[in-house]
Design a protein around this motif. Structure first.
Motif, mmCIF file in Angstrom:
data_model
loop_
_atom_site.group_PDB
_atom_site.id
_atom_site.type_symbol
_atom_site.label_atom_id
_atom_site.label_comp_id
_atom_site.label_asym_id
_atom_site.label_seq_id
_atom_site.Cartn_x
_atom_site.Cartn_y
_atom_site.Cartn_z
ATOM 1 N N GLN A 54 -30.398 -5.486 3.333
ATOM 2 C CA GLN A 54 -30.515 -4.025 3.317
ATOM 3 C C GLN A 54 -31.970 -3.594 3.456
ATOM 4 O O GLN A 54 -32.290 -2.621 4.166
ATOM 5 C CB GLN A 54 -29.917 -3.470 2.020
ATOM 6 C CG GLN A 54 -29.951 -1.957 1.889
ATOM 7 C CD GLN A 54 -29.033 -1.249 2.871
ATOM 8 O OE1 GLN A 54 -28.276 -1.895 3.606
ATOM 9 N NE2 GLN A 54 -29.103 0.071 2.909
ATOM 10 N N ARG A 57 -32.933 -3.843 7.029
ATOM 11 C CA ARG A 57 -32.358 -2.752 7.806
ATOM 12 C C ARG A 57 -33.182 -1.477 7.660
ATOM 13 O O ARG A 57 -33.401 -0.749 8.624
ATOM 14 C CB ARG A 57 -30.911 -2.499 7.377
ATOM 15 C CG ARG A 57 -29.956 -3.628 7.738
ATOM 16 C CD ARG A 57 -28.549 -3.369 7.238
ATOM 17 N NE ARG A 57 -27.939 -2.217 7.894
ATOM 18 C CZ ARG A 57 -26.661 -1.879 7.755
ATOM 19 N NH1 ARG A 57 -25.876 -2.597 6.962
ATOM 20 N NH2 ARG A 57 -26.168 -0.832 8.389
ATOM 21 N N GLN A 101 -28.256 -9.930 15.767
ATOM 22 C CA GLN A 101 -28.699 -8.574 16.086
ATOM 23 C C GLN A 101 -29.558 -8.565 17.347
ATOM 24 O O GLN A 101 -29.356 -7.760 18.259
ATOM 25 C CB GLN A 101 -29.501 -8.018 14.904
ATOM 26 C CG GLN A 101 -30.269 -6.734 15.171
ATOM 27 C CD GLN A 101 -29.456 -5.481 14.929
ATOM 28 O OE1 GLN A 101 -28.247 -5.549 14.700
ATOM 29 N NE2 GLN A 101 -30.082 -4.328 14.978
ATOM 30 N N ALA A 128 -28.519 0.347 12.002
ATOM 31 C CA ALA A 128 -27.275 -0.423 12.110
ATOM 32 C C ALA A 128 -27.597 -1.895 12.348
ATOM 33 O O ALA A 128 -28.589 -2.236 12.992
ATOM 34 C CB ALA A 128 -26.409 0.100 13.251
ATOM 35 N N SER A 168 -21.729 -11.471 9.585
ATOM 36 C CA SER A 168 -20.746 -10.392 9.701
ATOM 37 C C SER A 168 -20.457 -9.688 8.377
ATOM 38 O O SER A 168 -20.062 -8.514 8.376
ATOM 39 C CB SER A 168 -19.439 -10.930 10.301
ATOM 40 O OG SER A 168 -19.645 -11.307 11.646
ATOM 41 N N SER A 171 -22.929 -6.787 8.283
ATOM 42 C CA SER A 171 -23.096 -5.938 9.461
ATOM 43 C C SER A 171 -22.114 -4.778 9.486
ATOM 44 O O SER A 171 -21.128 -4.731 8.740
ATOM 45 C CB SER A 171 -22.940 -6.776 10.726
ATOM 46 O OG SER A 171 -21.609 -7.225 10.850
ATOM 47 N N SER A 172 -22.391 -3.852 10.396
ATOM 48 C CA SER A 172 -21.490 -2.729 10.623
ATOM 49 C C SER A 172 -20.716 -2.876 11.932
ATOM 50 O O SER A 172 -19.684 -2.238 12.115
ATOM 51 C CB SER A 172 -22.272 -1.412 10.630
ATOM 52 O OG SER A 172 -23.421 -1.504 11.450
ATOM 53 N N ILE A 173 -21.232 -3.722 12.833
ATOM 54 C CA ILE A 173 -20.593 -3.950 14.130
ATOM 55 C C ILE A 173 -20.621 -5.444 14.423
ATOM 56 O O ILE A 173 -21.620 -6.114 14.156
ATOM 57 C CB ILE A 173 -21.330 -3.203 15.260
ATOM 58 C CG1 ILE A 173 -21.273 -1.689 15.034
ATOM 59 C CG2 ILE A 173 -20.741 -3.543 16.625
ATOM 60 C CD1 ILE A 173 -22.183 -0.905 15.962
ATOM 61 N N PRO A 191 -16.404 -2.203 15.381
ATOM 62 C CA PRO A 191 -16.803 -1.824 14.019
ATOM 63 C C PRO A 191 -16.091 -2.700 12.986
ATOM 64 O O PRO A 191 -14.886 -2.979 13.114
ATOM 65 C CB PRO A 191 -16.345 -0.365 13.906
ATOM 66 C CG PRO A 191 -16.291 0.121 15.328
ATOM 67 C CD PRO A 191 -15.845 -1.073 16.132
ATOM 68 N N VAL A 192 -16.827 -3.146 11.989
ATOM 69 C CA VAL A 192 -16.273 -4.058 10.988
ATOM 70 C C VAL A 192 -15.119 -3.425 10.225
ATOM 71 O O VAL A 192 -14.176 -4.119 9.809
ATOM 72 C CB VAL A 192 -17.387 -4.506 10.019
ATOM 73 C CG1 VAL A 192 -16.821 -5.328 8.868
ATOM 74 C CG2 VAL A 192 -18.435 -5.324 10.759
ATOM 75 N N ASP A 193 -15.160 -2.101 10.049
ATOM 76 C CA ASP A 193 -14.133 -1.435 9.244
ATOM 77 C C ASP A 193 -12.938 -0.955 10.057
ATOM 78 O O ASP A 193 -12.087 -0.231 9.545
ATOM 79 C CB ASP A 193 -14.744 -0.258 8.476
ATOM 80 C CG ASP A 193 -15.386 0.781 9.392
ATOM 81 O OD1 ASP A 193 -15.373 0.578 10.623
ATOM 82 O OD2 ASP A 193 -15.904 1.794 8.865
#
Length: 411
Positions: A54, A57, A101, A128, A168, A171-173, A191-193
């Protein structure tokens, strides 16, 4: 996440390349010290570095390769390699977790449409993080892909299972490699979600324990057209993509070697003891300890120098590639050879230097409390990514026969 790229990342606001380079290196050095302080504990407890990722990022480092025309600072490859090496010296798990990334951003630059480039470069600038899911266990050869992108009632669907999905869980993607039903391959920004995506925490390697490299599954996941990146077939044209990926891996290996050297010196100063027959008062005067540390330094710094050379040649070739010059194919091929030399040297250095720690301290150096063996476990695990014998073969063919390496994404 919104990042103030002039103030929060500490890179200055005047846009001069030297200032940016110095800012990137200063940030990376700060993270090296921070990461190193907890690396042994995280390894022994298998504690994933969520807070550390974090912080990266928020720092702006994860967008350091975004092109200037899209608002990025576009670090040159020598600076980029140094940053990855510093982060890896702090904790190679973190350096490997963020590696996808940068590989993804290069893919986007090479193969993305202008709309895709704007969309995903902007996301990177906003903090991101993108991981990848490429490798699978099935298939005859390394790199075989069974995951498929198919159209179902006019809707694109992604179906498959990936064994390695490095980073992963942070990550968000995820950029997922798949066979495209219209032929060839695609890389899909997922997208991970999104419903149907499952990311597991089942990576059980002996080293690189906290890279979040577990299994990911894609169960009929809906995909929009703008999320599909078509990848040309191997041999289409020579690019910097393969050399760039290998530069990242070599930088991580160099970081492991340098971290092992640093810990060896610290152990030699504070805890190692000389044998009575040495005739000296302590380990720091023992001629064989001095020889060992000297050899470790020579191996690590020799590999580091080859890495810098490879990064410089690849950066020069990259500029020719973007300019579209007639000499770009040759320059890219020669740069790939230089990076292959660096990859071979850094792989050998990481494994050898991390093993040599035990020539300094003997049995006491094997204490679980010190966890010095993590360096060797990390090195031995990370260097399995690509068989370096193929690097040496390509290098030999170049110098003996003048042959440029094959056009693919590995050399």
């Amino acid at each position: 996440m919104s990042v103030n790229h002039d103030q929060e990342n500490g890179l200055g606001s005047d846009g001069h390349d030297k200032d940016s380079r110095d800012g990137f290196i200063a940030l990376a050095e700060g993270f090296r010290r921070r990461f190193a302080a907890g690396a042994a504990r995280r390894d022994s407890q298998r504690a994933l570095p969520h807070e550390e990722i974090q912080a990266l990022r928020q720092s702006g480092l994860l967008s350091m390769r975004v092109p200037r025309e899209y608002g990025g600072r576009e670090a040159d490859l020598v600076t980029f390699s140094r940053v990855i090496r510093l982060l890896a010296a702090g904790d190679p798990n973190i350096a490997q977790a963020i590696a996808p990334q940068f590989a993804n951003l290069e893919k986007l630059r090479l193969y993305g449409t202008p709309a895709q480039q704007r969309r995903y470069f902007d996301l990177a600038l906003d903090g991101a993080m993108m991981s990848n899911a490429a490798a699978e266990r099935e298939g005859v050869f390394i790199g075989d892909v069974a995951t498929r992108l198919v159209r179902d009632n006019g809707i694109w669907r992604l179906r498959g299972r990936k064994y390695y999905s490095t980073g992963s869980l942070f990550s968000s993607i995820i950029l997922v490699t798949a066979q495209h039903e219209e032929g060839g391959r695609a890389a899909v920004f997922v997208p991970v979600d999104r419903p149907g995506v499952t990311v597991g925490d089942d990576w059980d390697g002996m080293g690189q324990r906290t890279t979040a490299s577990g299994t990911s599954e894609f169960d009929n996941v809906r995909v929009d057209e703008g999320e599909i990146l078509r990848i040309p077939a191997y041999g289409h044209r020579r690019t910097h993509e393969g050399g760039f990926a290998q530069l990242i891996h070599a930088s991580i290996d160099a970081g492991i070697a340098l971290a092992a050297l640093e810990d060896a010196c610290a152990y030699g100063r504070k805890q190692a003891r000389a044998p009575r027959e040495s005739g000296v008062g302590g380990a720091t005067a023992d001629p064989y300890v001095l020889h060992t540390v000297g050899e470790m330094a020579i191996i690590a710094h020799g590999a580091e120098t080859l890495l810098e050379r490879g990064a410089l040649l690849l950066d020069n070739a990259l500029r020719a590639e973007w300019a579209g010059g007639a000499e770009s194919d040759r320059l890219l091929g020669e740069a790939s050879i230089a990076v292959a030399e660096a990859k071979y040297a850094t792989s050998e250095a990481a494994v050898r230097v991390s093993e040599m720690i035990y020539r300094i301290g003997g049995a006491s150096a094997t204490s679980a409390a010190l966890n010095l063996d993590r360096h060797w476990r990390n090195a031995r695990t990370h260097t399995t990514h690509d068989p370096v014998a193929y690097k040496a073969r390509a290098v030999g063919d170049f110098y003996l026969n003048g042959a440029l390496p094959p056009i693919n994404t590995k050399i």
